[in-house]
Each structure stands twice: as structure tokens, then as C-alpha cells.
Design a protein around this motif. Structure first.
Motif, short mmCIF file in Angstrom:
data_model
loop_
_atom_site.label_atom_id
_atom_site.label_comp_id
_atom_site.label_asym_id
_atom_site.label_seq_id
_atom_site.Cartn_x
_atom_site.Cartn_y
_atom_site.Cartn_z
N GLY A 67 119.74 -1.28 74.83
CA GLY A 67 120.83 -1.33 73.86
C GLY A 67 121.10 -0.01 73.14
N VAL A 68 120.17 0.94 73.27
CA VAL A 68 120.36 2.24 72.60
C VAL A 68 121.51 2.99 73.27
CG1 VAL A 68 119.33 4.51 72.17
CG2 VAL A 68 117.98 2.43 71.79
N TYR A 69 121.52 2.98 74.61
CA TYR A 69 122.60 3.63 75.35
C TYR A 69 123.49 2.59 76.01
CZ TYR A 69 120.01 7.87 74.56
OH TYR A 69 119.37 8.92 73.94
N GLU A 70 124.72 3.00 76.29
CA GLU A 70 125.67 2.11 76.97
C GLU A 70 125.08 1.65 78.31
OE1 GLU A 70 128.93 1.48 76.06
OE2 GLU A 70 129.43 3.02 74.61
N TRP A 71 125.43 0.44 78.72
CA TRP A 71 124.93 -0.07 80.01
C TRP A 71 125.43 0.81 81.17
CZ3 TRP A 71 128.71 -1.73 83.43
CH2 TRP A 71 129.98 -1.96 82.89
N THR A 72 126.62 1.38 81.00
CA THR A 72 127.15 2.27 82.04
C THR A 72 126.25 3.50 82.20
OG1 THR A 72 128.56 3.03 80.24
CG2 THR A 72 129.59 1.66 81.91
N CYS A 73 125.75 4.02 81.08
CA CYS A 73 124.89 5.20 81.13
C CYS A 73 123.52 4.85 81.73
CB CYS A 73 124.71 5.80 79.73
SG CYS A 73 126.26 6.52 79.11
N VAL A 74 123.04 3.64 81.46
CA VAL A 74 121.79 3.19 82.06
C VAL A 74 121.94 3.13 83.58
CG1 VAL A 74 120.19 1.22 82.29
CG2 VAL A 74 121.07 1.88 80.03
N ASP A 75 123.07 2.61 84.05
CA ASP A 75 123.31 2.51 85.50
C ASP A 75 123.39 3.89 86.15
OD1 ASP A 75 123.33 -0.20 85.26
OD2 ASP A 75 125.48 -0.47 85.59
N VAL A 76 124.12 4.81 85.51
CA VAL A 76 124.23 6.16 86.09
C VAL A 76 122.86 6.81 86.10
CG1 VAL A 76 125.23 8.46 85.83
CG2 VAL A 76 126.64 6.46 85.41
N ALA A 77 122.11 6.64 85.01
CA ALA A 77 120.77 7.23 84.94
C ALA A 77 119.90 6.70 86.08
CB ALA A 77 120.13 6.90 83.59
N MET A 78 120.00 5.39 86.35
CA MET A 78 119.20 4.82 87.44
C MET A 78 119.57 5.44 88.78
SD MET A 78 118.75 0.78 86.48
CE MET A 78 117.81 0.35 87.96
N SER A 79 120.87 5.75 88.97
CA SER A 79 121.26 6.29 90.26
C SER A 79 120.92 7.78 90.38
CB SER A 79 122.74 6.01 90.57
OG SER A 79 123.55 6.38 89.50
N LEU A 80 120.54 8.41 89.26
CA LEU A 80 120.15 9.83 89.31
C LEU A 80 118.64 10.00 89.48
CD1 LEU A 80 122.39 11.40 86.51
CD2 LEU A 80 122.70 11.57 88.99
N GLU A 105 114.76 -5.56 86.69
CA GLU A 105 114.52 -6.50 85.58
C GLU A 105 114.96 -5.87 84.26
OE1 GLU A 105 113.01 -9.65 85.48
OE2 GLU A 105 113.30 -9.68 87.65
N THR A 106 114.62 -4.60 84.10
CA THR A 106 114.95 -3.90 82.86
C THR A 106 116.45 -3.73 82.72
OG1 THR A 106 112.89 -2.70 83.16
CG2 THR A 106 114.39 -1.85 81.50
N ARG A 107 117.11 -3.44 83.83
CA ARG A 107 118.57 -3.27 83.80
C ARG A 107 119.23 -4.55 83.27
NH1 ARG A 107 122.10 -0.50 87.74
NH2 ARG A 107 120.63 -0.76 89.44
N TRP A 108 118.76 -5.70 83.76
CA TRP A 108 119.42 -6.95 83.38
C TRP A 108 118.98 -7.46 82.02
CZ3 TRP A 108 123.66 -6.89 85.60
CH2 TRP A 108 123.77 -6.39 86.90
N ALA A 109 117.85 -6.93 81.51
CA ALA A 109 117.43 -7.29 80.16
C ALA A 109 118.52 -6.87 79.17
CB ALA A 109 116.12 -6.59 79.81
N TRP A 110 119.28 -5.84 79.56
CA TRP A 110 120.37 -5.34 78.73
C TRP A 110 121.32 -6.44 78.30
CZ3 TRP A 110 124.84 -3.65 76.82
CH2 TRP A 110 124.86 -2.39 76.23
N HIS A 112 120.82 -9.54 77.80
CA HIS A 112 120.29 -10.50 76.82
C HIS A 112 119.89 -9.84 75.51
CE1 HIS A 112 120.32 -13.37 80.08
NE2 HIS A 112 119.68 -12.49 80.83
N GLU A 113 119.52 -8.55 75.57
CA GLU A 113 118.94 -7.92 74.39
C GLU A 113 119.88 -6.94 73.68
OE1 GLU A 113 115.13 -6.28 75.55
OE2 GLU A 113 114.71 -8.07 76.73
N ALA A 114 120.94 -6.52 74.38
CA ALA A 114 121.84 -5.54 73.77
C ALA A 114 122.63 -6.20 72.63
CB ALA A 114 122.80 -5.00 74.81
N PRO A 115 123.18 -5.39 71.72
CA PRO A 115 123.98 -5.96 70.63
C PRO A 115 125.12 -6.82 71.18
CG PRO A 115 123.73 -3.58 70.39
CD PRO A 115 123.14 -3.94 71.70
N GLU A 116 125.44 -7.89 70.48
CA GLU A 116 126.49 -8.80 70.92
C GLU A 116 127.82 -8.06 71.08
OE1 GLU A 116 128.20 -13.14 69.66
OE2 GLU A 116 126.29 -12.46 68.82
N GLY A 117 128.54 -8.33 72.15
CA GLY A 117 129.82 -7.69 72.36
C GLY A 117 129.71 -6.33 73.04
#
Ligand SMILES: [Zn+2]
Ligand SMILES: [Zn+2]
Length: 198
Positions: A67-80, A105-110, A112-117
Motif C-alpha cells: 500500500g505504500v506504493y501504487e499497485w502499478t509501480c509494484v507490478d513494474v518493479a516485479m518485472s524489473l 502472494e505478496t502482489r495480491w495481498a495488495w 486486501h491490505e491497500a487503502p480502500e479505493g
């Protein structure tokens, strides 16, 4: 997220825009553009402009709490980042790779755990489609076909829920992908559905 305003045909692969992902560079450009827009902003804010610095930022993003970073940034980070165990893009290795499994698992935890919305259901569907199509060996054929089929409609914002509807899965299992793929809008796609009790 900036996205196509309507369902269009891709000038390169001839499919509806998005369906050529990840083989067609135009389809890739449109889809990945949604993710890269956020990533480039983050790189700019952090004054990151070399390959090594981008990789270091990617590792930092993956180590941060959900939730600290945008889910889009998490995805790009994973692909790098390369998986230290199977050497594939993180999360895309064989199903037997434990480290890829943990990363997924960590990617999808986003969700459930990220801020609502922080992610809406349309974005969540786009995210699932991208993940599956980048690692097709990790998914069932009907799941992959469902994402290919619905990607243009998700991109254009015509669909808010990408969950594989049971009727679509039944059509796909029966080998009727082409029939569904001939629909030029989500509305047309829904009109194809035959109801057994009619
Ligand atoms: Zn294309
Ligand atoms: Zn791996």
C-alpha cells in the motif's frame, strides 16, 4: 489511468486493441502505458534515471509495506527484478518456483491490505489479465482466453468486473472463442450468450 476511450482495432496485429498482448508491440504499448505512467512519475520524483538506479528503486518498492506504493509501480518493479531462484521475471517462473509463488502472494495481498479505493474492480481485472498473459504457463487455457477476450473491453472501461463469467468459460471450453471474439463491444459480447432455458 489514461486509457483508450473506445474499443479499437490494432493497426499492427488486426485484433481488438489489447488482444495481441504480449506479442504485439502496439498492444503492449497501450496496456503497459497505463503502468509505466505511474512508474515514470515515481522515477522522476526520486530522480532516478539510470538502469542501475531503476533496479535499486524496484527492489526498494518490493521491500516496502503493502500500500505504500501504487499497485502499478509494484507490478513494474516485479518485472524489473529477476527471480533469484528461477532467473525469470519475478512472479512469472514455473509453478514449482517457491520465490515466484511468494512474490505473487505478496502482489495480491495488495488488494486486501491497500487503502480502500486504491484500486477499483476494473483496474484489478486489468492487473489480473496482465499478470496471467505474462506468465501463461501458470494459468488454465480458458482463463487465458477469457483475459484475451475481455482485455479490449476492460481497457476501454466497458467492463468493470473481469471475473470469468461461467457462461463465457462454458463457451471457451466448447472451443467457441472465435465466436465470442467477433463481438466489437461488451454489449455485443453479452448478446451472444444463449440461455439454455429459452
Ligand atoms: Zn496489436
Ligand atoms: Zn522464480
Amino acid at each position: 489511468m489514461k486509457r483508450p476511450s473506445a474499443v479499437r482495432r490494432c493497426a499492427d496485429c488486426g485484433e481488438l486493441l489489447g488482444r495481441g498482448y504480449p506479442e504485439c508491440s502496439s498492444c503492449v504499448g497501450v496496456l503497459e502505458g497505463l503502468w509505466l505512467a505511474d512508474w515514470h512519475v515515481l522515477c522522476e520524483v526520486r530522480d532516478v534515471d539510470t538502469v542501475a538506479a531503476r533496479r535499486a528503486l524496484a527492489e526498494h518498492v518490493l521491500a516496502a509495506a503493502v500500500g505504500v506504493y501504487e499497485w502499478t509501480c509494484v507490478d513494474v518493479a516485479m518485472s524489473l527484478v529477476e527471480c533469484p531462484s528461477c532467473a525469470r521475471e519475478l512472479g512469472t517462473g514455473p509453478l514449482g518456483c517457491v520465490l515466484c509463488g511468494i512474490a505473487e502472494e505478496t502482489r495480491w495481498a495488495w488488494y486486501h491490505e491497500a487503502p480502500e479505493g486504491a484500486i477499483n474492480s476494473n483496474e484489478y481485472a486489468l492487473r489480473r489479465a496482465r499478470v496471467a498473459l505474462r506468465a501463461p504457463h501458470r494459468y488454465r487455457e480458458t482463463v487465458l482466453l477469457n483475459w484475451r477476450l475481455t482485455l479490449p473491453f476492460l481497457l476501454a472501461g466497458q467492463m468493470t468486473d473481469g471475473r470469468p463469467a461461467q457462461w463465457r468459460t462454458a463457451y471457451l471450453r466448447a472451443g467457441r472463442y472465435e465466436e465470442l471474439a467477433s463481438a466489437l463491444s461488451y454489449h455485443q459480447l453479452m448478446a451472444i450468450r444463449e440461455l439454455p432455458w429459452r
